[in-house]
Design an enzyme around this catalytic site. Structure first.
Site, PDB file in Angstrom:
ATOM      1  N   GLU A 289      -1.874  11.224   4.283  1.00 25.37           N
ATOM      2  CA  GLU A 289      -2.738  10.951   5.422  1.00 25.37           C
ATOM      3  C   GLU A 289      -2.626  12.130   6.382  1.00 25.37           C
ATOM      4  OE1 GLU A 289      -3.078   6.478   6.641  1.00 25.37           O
ATOM      5  OE2 GLU A 289      -0.959   6.919   6.289  1.00 25.37           O
TER       6      GLU A 289
ATOM      7  N   GLU B  92       0.858  -1.185   0.000  1.00 22.68           N
ATOM      8  CA  GLU B  92       0.000   0.000   0.000  1.00 22.68           C
ATOM      9  C   GLU B  92       0.895   1.235   0.000  1.00 22.68           C
ATOM     10  OE1 GLU B  92      -2.830   2.352   3.189  1.00 22.68           O
ATOM     11  OE2 GLU B  92      -2.987   0.173   3.125  1.00 22.68           O
TER      12      GLU B  92
END
Length: 256
Positions: free
Chosen positions: A71, A66
């Site tokens: 974020e 991933e």
């Protein structure tokens, strides 16, 4: 994408995600998101712009990897993170590889990953703040509601992440995804019969209408990434939606 506090659901908060699987896949290139998080910074928020493989050829998360382009968490104001998860380095065991940068959340920013064969660079507004594998810094911890949730901030219009555009720069001819015994074709569920048309077809049950692919990816997500695509396809197509097009065409136990 809006996160709100609402009643009438199994959980007190609702949110959403946009999944682009099946639209475009590539290996190596430059990915940019232009987004604004000025309305999504309350304590308890965890907005993210991230990439998963088209096929989980090495197994369920995190074995197939991933890349988190961006974020952010509400309890760390004006800070953005870029992260890589692999089987050896991932958030479940606190060894994920990543970095962060301090930038005001009041404005639009361009979040970027430059993915090459020997390195991955993370940048905000063209400022590179982390490079893998040359940089060996580690960040850890479980986020989201780590320091509680500011419930009042989710009332009214809720918490909003605004995405202006997404751009992908790479080779003129997209690179095909690698193939394994679970995915022996360029279609879904390892079935040549599970085409894009079948994947997007409506499958119905007592809870409402869902697409075949939507239910499969939802099941993987609800399992926290621990369920492989093979197992999710087998459960959805082989047990829950046997009568629709999903059943005969996307069940890896019986499909062509």
């Amino acid at each position: 994408i809006v996160a709100k506090q609402e009643s009438g659901y199994s959980l007190p908060y609702t949110s959403a995600r946009i999944v682009t699987r099946g639209k475009h896949s590539f290996k190596y290139g430059r990915v940019q998101f232009r987004a604004n998080l000025s309305k999504s910074k309350a304590r308890g928020t965890w907005p993210a712009l991230w990439m998963l493989p088209e096929y989980s050829v090495y197994g369920g998360w995190p074995r197939s990897g991933e890349i988190d382009v961006m974020e952010a968490v509400g309890h760390q104001p004006d800070r953005f993170f870029g992260t890589i998860h692999t089987e050896a380095y991932n958030g479940m065991i606190g060894t994920q590889k990543g970095g962060s940068i301090s930038v005001p959340k009041e404005n639009y920013h361009v979040f970027e990953v430059n993915w090459e064969e020997d390195k991955i660079q993370f940048a905000v507004d063209q400022q590179i703040y982390f490079e893998y594998p040359k940089d060996d810094s580690i960040m850890g911890g479980t986020w989201g509601g780590q320091q509680g949730i500011d419930s009042d901030a989710f009332n009214g219009s809720g918490q909003v992440m605004e995405v202006d555009w997404v751009r992908v720069y790479g080779e003129a001819t997209p690179t095909s995804s690698p193939v394994s015994s679970i995915n022996p074709s360029n279609n879904f569920c390892g079935c040549s019969s599970c085409t894009k048309e079948v994947w997007d077809a409506i499958a119905s049950d007592s809870a409402g209408n869902f697409t075949c692919g939507g239910r499969i990816t939802w099941l993987q997500s609800s399992a926290g990434g621990s369920m492989s695509e093979f197992d999710a396809c087998r459960q959805i197509a082989g047990q829950e939606f046997m009568d629709g097009p999903c059943g005969p065409y996307c069940n890896p136990s019986t499909c062509i």
